[in-house]
Design an enzyme around this catalytic site. Structure first.
Site, PDB file in Angstrom:
ATOM      1  N   GLU A   1       1.952 -29.640  16.289  1.00  0.00           N
ATOM      2  CA  GLU A   1       1.201 -29.113  15.144  1.00  0.00           C
ATOM      3  C   GLU A   1       0.013 -28.253  15.572  1.00  0.00           C
ATOM      4  OE1 GLU A   1      -0.418 -32.155  12.562  1.00  0.00           O
ATOM      5  OE2 GLU A   1      -1.543 -30.722  11.350  1.00  0.00           O
TER       6      GLU A   1
ATOM      7  N   ASP B   1      -0.376 -34.786  13.483  1.00  0.00           N
ATOM      8  CA  ASP B   1      -1.384 -35.796  13.156  1.00  0.00           C
ATOM      9  C   ASP B   1      -0.766 -36.890  12.293  1.00  0.00           C
ATOM     10  OD1 ASP B   1      -3.425 -34.431  14.408  1.00  0.00           O
ATOM     11  OD2 ASP B   1      -4.178 -33.498  12.583  1.00  0.00           O
TER      12      ASP B   1
ATOM     13  N   TYR C   1       0.823  -1.217   0.000  1.00  0.00           N
ATOM     14  CA  TYR C   1       0.000   0.000   0.000  1.00  0.00           C
ATOM     15  C   TYR C   1       0.855   1.263   0.000  1.00  0.00           C
ATOM     16  CZ  TYR C   1      -4.619  -2.123   0.598  1.00  0.00           C
ATOM     17  OH  TYR C   1      -5.797  -2.791   0.403  1.00  0.00           O
TER      18      TYR C   1
END
Lengths: 364, 364
Positions: A193, A245, A97
């Site tokens: 995680e 996982d 920006y």
């Protein structure tokens, strides 16, 4: 300005001076940047990280195909210099920006969207061998940490044993000129995680009982968490254990922490921790820890596709990983860390992880 | 166990005792829960929050349409009691896994997925008028906070003026039995939509210069951040200013912080802060602060659709909001907080927010 800031500013100035000297000699201004496409990226077995090769490309201002990107990169480099001089840190969105405007006397915008300014930042990082944090640019940071270490962040001394149930929010920039480690008592680092699982470990004060540090990146970790892990590993020799996982996504997160990602290949030497070890979860744990089948989840098509890709990655060509992938395919299920709650709320902190550490049951 | 834990456990026990007494009398076990569908949810002008009405429904064990949900709710209530007794906190995903099993002698699973256990938790929250945090269930928490306040979290005293560049990670449970406020010097609370913007305010030590607390929920805030804001507002009378993007999504985030959401209507009395004020960003700021048009973003179809919905909400039927929505439609643009970087890196912390506070330029 820190010494590092001065070094970084000098690197940026040198680029500008080179361009000026080319203009003085009536040459077409140009600079070289490392090629960042797949054909220049490789897994370096020696260092154990994903790396950028040595192919370079030259960008010429007086080449119509290069001139827009040339102008953009110079704008970005010049704004970064200003940001460092004003001793601020900005997000890459702020930078976009700050630089976006219509070029005077034309209808042309400097940038149409952030997709045009981000690659310029990466070009500068790669060609000057700098982390974006050293350029005072912040990535979004989402990790949390607690454990037996004290650190100094600017003027504040922060004791990570006294963070209550919340934890300390890891910033994007953990470079030595921002974060200094003090009073280190931890013996290893557990990279978790998931946020919810981190909270289990924090509530049970696992870090206190086992003299360690617990860290989560809430899914795919950010640069700050990965750099923090690398520094703790390098500077104090803390072993790094990764708890994910038992699915292709969790295992991929491990691989990024360990040896990096293709998209950040130019920075992996400063972000990856090749000695990281996978502490679990694996599909073979279902039998080893007598986990009821009801809490396993059927592999879906997307999982199967991802698993096949993973099997092809050079860094997963190890006996233990081949066995794990084969087992996942044979059983056709995956497993979440929270599934261990079936064995009791604190099974994961009191039995699963301690037993794996004690028996050194890691995947490489 | 804290006194509150004892009260909560008693409420759960009372449900069980009622069921037992019905069984003793050979009646069909049943319990009542508030209806949580849209036709029982309303905006209460007096309290300024979204509320649940007084429609109740009865669930009968011996009604085949009810019995599965009945069994599930009793299982959930019983597990929650165990969790409280073991003085742990678990995630709603943990709870699902802990309870998932095949019912002995059948092929039937207690739960097929978390979509079956979550509504049971909400039933219990709504019928016993308890927050899930009081049931020792944690939602994911992603907020960060810093500022002129000290708090006590369990045994740890945490000074939010000494959080460095990272900040303290707000936990899901900020109930008085977990978090106690000490040494309060702040005069107001600034709730910032975006992480990157929060980091600007933290780096510039805005909270120090303006005696305040800065908080972000990183997008739509979680329960912990909203409850934290409400407690600071209620217990210390701190005004709450909300700083969001000038788009329908940012403005909706404001409305949730202020008077709540439909999906959590049963808890909004404990989560919403009706006196919250919107400090910006608005599309009218573009002219007021001479923001170059290049950094505005065209409204897309999705924005326009959302804007139309917002115009219909009862709580946005105020002159100032109607004007803002009309301006957004007329200009057909939206604006991100980071766009203020066009006016200078620190424009937002040194000019924009201080000026709005000084002139009390808030939307209601």
């Amino acid at each position: 300005m820190t010494d590092r800031d001065k070094e970084v500013t000098k690197k940026l100035e040198d680029v500008g001076k080179q361009l000026l000297s080319q203009i003085d000699k009536s040459q077409s201004p140009s600079y070289e940047i490392p090629v960042r496409t797949l054909n220049n990226i490789f897994f370096d077995k020696k260092s154990g990280t994903i790396k950028l090769g040595d192919k370079m490309s030259e960008r010429q201002f007086l080449n119509i195909a290069h001139s827009r990107r040339f102008m953009q990169t110079v704008l970005v480099a010049s704004e970064i210099k200003k940001v460092i001089e004003s001793q601020a840190t900005v997000s890459i969105r702020d930078l976009y920006y700050a630089l976006k405007h219509t070029i005077e006397g034309t209808q042309e915008n400097t940038f149409e969207d952030q997709g045009e300014s981000d690659p310029c930042i990466e070009d500068i990082e790669a060609s000057l061998d700098l982390l974006r944090e050293e350029l005072h640019l912040a990535a979004s940071a989402k990790g949390i940490i607690a454990g037996d270490v004290q650190l100094k962040d600017g003027k504040d001394t922060i004791d990570l044993t006294k963070m209550g149930s919340g934890g300390w929010s890891v910033p994007s920039n953990v470079e030595p000129n921002q974060i200094e480690f003090k009073k280190m008592n931890a013996e290893f680092l557990l990279f978790i995680e998931k946020d919810a699982v981190w909270r289990r470990f924090n509530e049970d004060q696992f870090w206190k009982k086992h003299n360690c540090i617990i860290l989560t990146g809430r899914g795919q970790p950010g640069r700050g968490e990965r750099r923090m892990a690398q520094r703790l590993n390098k500077e104090f020799g803390l072993p790094l254990y990764v708890l994910c996982d038992a699915d292709p996504w969790g295992m991929y997160i491990y691989s990024v922490i360990k040896q990096g990602s293709i998209s950040l290949s130019y920075s992996e030497e400063k972000l990856a921790t090749p000695s990281a070890k996978f502490i679990g979860l694996t599909t073979r744990d279902v039998e080893a820890f007598k986990i009821p089948k009801e809490v396993t989840i059927k592999l879906n098509q997307l999982d199967a596709k991802r698993l096949k890709e993973m099997e092809g990655y050079e860094w997963f060509q190890k006996k233990e990983w081949k066995e794990e992938f084969a087992n996942m395919k044979a059983k056709a299920y995956k497993l979440e860390l929270e599934a261990l709650s079936k064995k009791g709320i604190r099974f994961i902190t009191e039995t699963y992880v301690p037993q794996k550490i004690k028996n050194e049951e890691f995947l490489p």
